[in-house]
Design a protein around this motif. Structure first.
Motif, PDB file in Angstrom:
ATOM      1  N   ILE A 147     -12.716  26.155  12.700  1.00 37.47           N
ATOM      2  CA  ILE A 147     -11.865  25.092  13.252  1.00 37.47           C
ATOM      3  C   ILE A 147     -11.189  25.575  14.527  1.00 37.47           C
ATOM      4  CG2 ILE A 147      -9.804  23.702  12.843  1.00 37.47           C
ATOM      5  CD1 ILE A 147     -10.547  23.612   9.908  1.00 37.47           C
ATOM      6  N   PHE A 148     -10.657  26.796  14.480  1.00 37.16           N
ATOM      7  CA  PHE A 148      -9.988  27.333  15.669  1.00 37.16           C
ATOM      8  C   PHE A 148     -10.957  27.459  16.830  1.00 37.16           C
ATOM      9  CE2 PHE A 148      -8.605  30.948  18.316  1.00 37.16           C
ATOM     10  CZ  PHE A 148      -7.401  30.441  18.750  1.00 37.16           C
ATOM     11  N   GLU A 149     -12.149  27.966  16.572  1.00 33.12           N
ATOM     12  CA  GLU A 149     -13.135  28.115  17.634  1.00 33.12           C
ATOM     13  C   GLU A 149     -13.520  26.748  18.216  1.00 33.12           C
ATOM     14  OE1 GLU A 149     -16.336  30.304  15.949  1.00 33.12           O
ATOM     15  OE2 GLU A 149     -15.169  32.144  15.713  1.00 33.12           O
ATOM     16  N   ARG A 150     -13.507  25.726  17.381  1.00 26.51           N
ATOM     17  CA  ARG A 150     -13.897  24.398  17.839  1.00 26.51           C
ATOM     18  C   ARG A 150     -12.839  23.773  18.749  1.00 26.51           C
ATOM     19  NH1 ARG A 150     -18.421  22.386  18.753  1.00 26.51           N
ATOM     20  NH2 ARG A 150     -19.119  23.408  16.839  1.00 26.51           N
ATOM     21  N   VAL A 151     -11.569  23.934  18.403  1.00 23.41           N
ATOM     22  CA  VAL A 151     -10.522  23.251  19.165  1.00 23.41           C
ATOM     23  C   VAL A 151      -9.976  24.093  20.311  1.00 23.41           C
ATOM     24  CG1 VAL A 151      -9.853  21.883  17.160  1.00 23.41           C
ATOM     25  CG2 VAL A 151      -8.639  24.019  17.645  1.00 23.41           C
ATOM     26  N   SER A 152     -10.191  25.395  20.292  1.00 25.10           N
ATOM     27  CA  SER A 152      -9.624  26.267  21.309  1.00 25.10           C
ATOM     28  C   SER A 152     -10.517  26.333  22.542  1.00 25.10           C
ATOM     29  CB  SER A 152      -9.413  27.673  20.743  1.00 25.10           C
ATOM     30  OG  SER A 152     -10.652  28.243  20.347  1.00 25.10           O
ATOM     31  N   TYR A 153      -9.953  26.835  23.632  1.00 21.83           N
ATOM     32  CA  TYR A 153     -10.737  27.082  24.840  1.00 21.83           C
ATOM     33  C   TYR A 153     -11.261  28.506  24.778  1.00 21.83           C
ATOM     34  CZ  TYR A 153     -12.127  27.531  29.695  1.00 21.83           C
ATOM     35  OH  TYR A 153     -12.863  27.739  30.831  1.00 21.83           O
ATOM     36  N   SER A 154     -12.539  28.679  25.050  1.00 21.11           N
ATOM     37  CA  SER A 154     -13.147  29.994  24.895  1.00 21.11           C
ATOM     38  C   SER A 154     -13.448  30.638  26.241  1.00 21.11           C
ATOM     39  CB  SER A 154     -14.449  29.895  24.077  1.00 21.11           C
ATOM     40  OG  SER A 154     -15.439  29.169  24.775  1.00 21.11           O
ATOM     41  N   PHE A 155     -13.225  31.940  26.294  1.00 21.65           N
ATOM     42  CA  PHE A 155     -13.613  32.777  27.422  1.00 21.65           C
ATOM     43  C   PHE A 155     -14.788  33.632  26.943  1.00 21.65           C
ATOM     44  CE2 PHE A 155      -9.009  32.056  27.786  1.00 21.65           C
ATOM     45  CZ  PHE A 155      -8.922  31.515  29.054  1.00 21.65           C
ATOM     46  N   ARG A 156     -15.994  33.220  27.295  1.00 22.80           N
ATOM     47  CA  ARG A 156     -17.195  33.891  26.802  1.00 22.80           C
ATOM     48  C   ARG A 156     -17.274  35.312  27.333  1.00 22.80           C
ATOM     49  NH1 ARG A 156     -22.315  31.788  25.338  1.00 22.80           N
ATOM     50  NH2 ARG A 156     -23.399  33.449  24.191  1.00 22.80           N
ATOM     51  N   LEU A 157     -17.579  36.258  26.455  1.00 27.72           N
ATOM     52  CA  LEU A 157     -17.686  37.660  26.836  1.00 27.72           C
ATOM     53  C   LEU A 157     -19.103  37.954  27.314  1.00 27.72           C
ATOM     54  CD1 LEU A 157     -15.732  39.269  23.859  1.00 27.72           C
ATOM     55  CD2 LEU A 157     -14.863  38.598  26.114  1.00 27.72           C
ATOM     56  N   PRO A 158     -19.258  38.759  28.357  1.00 31.83           N
ATOM     57  CA  PRO A 158     -20.596  39.024  28.900  1.00 31.83           C
ATOM     58  C   PRO A 158     -21.469  39.782  27.902  1.00 31.83           C
ATOM     59  CG  PRO A 158     -18.941  40.421  29.958  1.00 31.83           C
ATOM     60  CD  PRO A 158     -18.197  39.409  29.145  1.00 31.83           C
ATOM     61  N   GLY A 159     -22.692  39.282  27.722  1.00 30.64           N
ATOM     62  CA  GLY A 159     -23.660  39.949  26.876  1.00 30.64           C
ATOM     63  C   GLY A 159     -23.409  39.820  25.393  1.00 30.64           C
ATOM     64  N   GLU A 160     -22.508  38.921  24.990  1.00 29.15           N
ATOM     65  CA  GLU A 160     -22.157  38.786  23.578  1.00 29.15           C
ATOM     66  C   GLU A 160     -22.130  37.313  23.177  1.00 29.15           C
ATOM     67  OE1 GLU A 160     -18.653  40.929  22.433  1.00 29.15           O
ATOM     68  OE2 GLU A 160     -18.911  42.414  24.019  1.00 29.15           O
ATOM     69  N   ASP A 161     -22.226  37.096  21.864  1.00 27.04           N
ATOM     70  CA  ASP A 161     -22.062  35.742  21.345  1.00 27.04           C
ATOM     71  C   ASP A 161     -20.589  35.379  21.183  1.00 27.04           C
ATOM     72  OD1 ASP A 161     -24.786  35.279  21.190  1.00 27.04           O
ATOM     73  OD2 ASP A 161     -24.932  36.120  19.173  1.00 27.04           O
ATOM     74  N   GLY A 162     -19.734  36.389  21.101  1.00 28.32           N
ATOM     75  CA  GLY A 162     -18.320  36.157  20.849  1.00 28.32           C
ATOM     76  C   GLY A 162     -17.555  35.794  22.109  1.00 28.32           C
ATOM     77  N   SER A 163     -16.295  35.463  21.919  1.00 29.81           N
ATOM     78  CA  SER A 163     -15.445  35.056  23.029  1.00 29.81           C
ATOM     79  C   SER A 163     -13.998  35.371  22.699  1.00 29.81           C
ATOM     80  CB  SER A 163     -15.601  33.559  23.300  1.00 29.81           C
ATOM     81  OG  SER A 163     -15.195  32.805  22.163  1.00 29.81           O
ATOM     82  N   ALA A 164     -13.180  35.411  23.742  1.00 29.71           N
ATOM     83  CA  ALA A 164     -11.727  35.394  23.576  1.00 29.71           C
ATOM     84  C   ALA A 164     -11.303  33.935  23.645  1.00 29.71           C
ATOM     85  CB  ALA A 164     -11.063  36.209  24.670  1.00 29.71           C
ATOM     86  N   ASN A 165     -10.338  33.574  22.811  1.00 29.33           N
ATOM     87  CA  ASN A 165      -9.965  32.156  22.721  1.00 29.33           C
ATOM     88  C   ASN A 165      -8.477  31.956  22.897  1.00 29.33           C
ATOM     89  OD1 ASN A 165     -12.551  32.555  21.119  1.00 29.33           O
ATOM     90  ND2 ASN A 165     -12.450  30.332  21.178  1.00 29.33           N
ATOM     91  N   ILE A 166      -8.130  30.808  23.451  1.00 30.31           N
ATOM     92  CA  ILE A 166      -6.730  30.436  23.608  1.00 30.31           C
ATOM     93  C   ILE A 166      -6.547  29.035  23.030  1.00 30.31           C
ATOM     94  CG2 ILE A 166      -7.063  29.489  25.929  1.00 30.31           C
ATOM     95  CD1 ILE A 166      -4.317  30.690  26.627  1.00 30.31           C
ATOM     96  N   GLY A 167      -5.463  28.837  22.308  1.00 31.16           N
ATOM     97  CA  GLY A 167      -5.274  27.599  21.569  1.00 31.16           C
ATOM     98  C   GLY A 167      -4.872  26.419  22.453  1.00 31.16           C
ATOM     99  N   PRO A 168      -5.084  25.212  21.960  1.00 29.85           N
ATOM    100  CA  PRO A 168      -4.717  24.011  22.726  1.00 29.85           C
ATOM    101  C   PRO A 168      -3.261  23.968  23.176  1.00 29.85           C
ATOM    102  CG  PRO A 168      -6.101  23.418  20.862  1.00 29.85           C
ATOM    103  CD  PRO A 168      -5.770  24.876  20.698  1.00 29.85           C
ATOM    104  N   PRO A 169      -2.277  24.349  22.328  1.00 31.23           N
ATOM    105  CA  PRO A 169      -0.883  24.270  22.804  1.00 31.23           C
ATOM    106  C   PRO A 169      -0.621  25.154  24.018  1.00 31.23           C
ATOM    107  CG  PRO A 169      -0.950  24.494  20.410  1.00 31.23           C
ATOM    108  CD  PRO A 169      -2.337  24.763  20.898  1.00 31.23           C
TER     109      PRO A 169
END
Length: 243
Positions: A147-169
């Motif tokens: 749910i968090f990954e869906r609603v948050s804004y993601s900063f995609r990490l290079p060469g990875e499937d993961g990301s850093a995320n920041i919440g809507p508020p």
């Protein structure tokens, strides 16, 4: 108080389109880049992606006083949902950014005095910290990460499937405080730099302390309050909390 005209100039509109296109392209293609180390990821997020993403509220700032921001922001939320359903994740990501920015601008229109916004800025860091520590945010991130990954804004990490995320508020209040600085004659450029800089510092501290995440709203609130403390204090003494 008279603000900037509620229209984007042609250069600003072109810059916004180019920026959003670049953010979408990064989100779509960063996974195919060579994998970088942890601290390289931190540098990319803190020095490149955060300033770029929050360049969107800066470029959209002339619209902060426009009428109809609530329905337009809601329409952008619907568009983001449709993009998600269509599997267009990169466009979904930037649509969320624009939607939350416009809703943050609309939220400011509910305030008639800078003192009220300052009061909000003093309160929300504590609310956010409690939420991240033992509240709804902690539950969603740990128990319902999808749910968090869906609603948050993601900063995609290079060469990875993961990301850093920041919440809507965090995005919504960034836009709110930036528009506040512009509307009430505060230090707009320093406000943007303070909020974006402290958000970047939060990423560095999070990785340095090796914790799962830190609340971001304190960075946004402090980044707004510190550059404008003297002006806010004068306005507070003049207007108090009366609307």
């Amino acid at each position: 108080m008279v603000g900037a005209p509620a229209v984007l100039t042609a250069p600003r509109a072109v810059a916004l389109a180019a920026l959003l296109g670049a953010l979408a392209a990064w989100e779509a293609g960063a996974g195919s880049l060579p994998e970088a180390g942890t601290w390289t990821d931190v540098l990319v997020v803190s020095c490149l992606l955060i300033p770029a993403a929050f360049g969107a509220p800066w470029l959209l700032l002339p619209l902060a006083g426009a009428r109809g921001l609530l329905p337009v922001g809601a329409a952008m939320v619907v568009l983001a949902a449709l993009l998600s359903l269509a599997g267009l994740g990169a466009l979904f990501n930037v649509a969320k950014l624009v939607a939350l920015t416009l809703l943050g601008f609309w939220f400011l229109q509910l305030f008639e005095a800078v003192a009220w916004v300052a009061l909000v800025a003093l309160v929300i860091p504590w609310v956010d910290a409690i939420s991240v520590w033992r509240g709804p945010t902690e539950y969603v991130v740990s128990e319902e990460p999808g749910i968090f990954e869906r609603v948050s804004y993601s900063f995609r990490l290079p060469g990875e499937d993961g990301s850093a995320n920041i919440g809507p508020p965090d995005i919504l209040f960034f836009a709110l405080f930036l528009a506040t600085a512009d509307r009430f004659g505060l230090r707009t450029r320093r406000t943007w730099a303070g909020m974006a800089g402290l958000l970047s510092l939060t990423v560095v501290v999070t990785v340095g302390l090796d914790v799962g995440g830190l609340p971001a709203l304190p960075a946004v609130a402090i980044g707004f309050l510190l550059p404008n403390a003297d002006l806010i204090w004068k306005a507070w003494r003049r207007d108090g909390l009366s609307l």
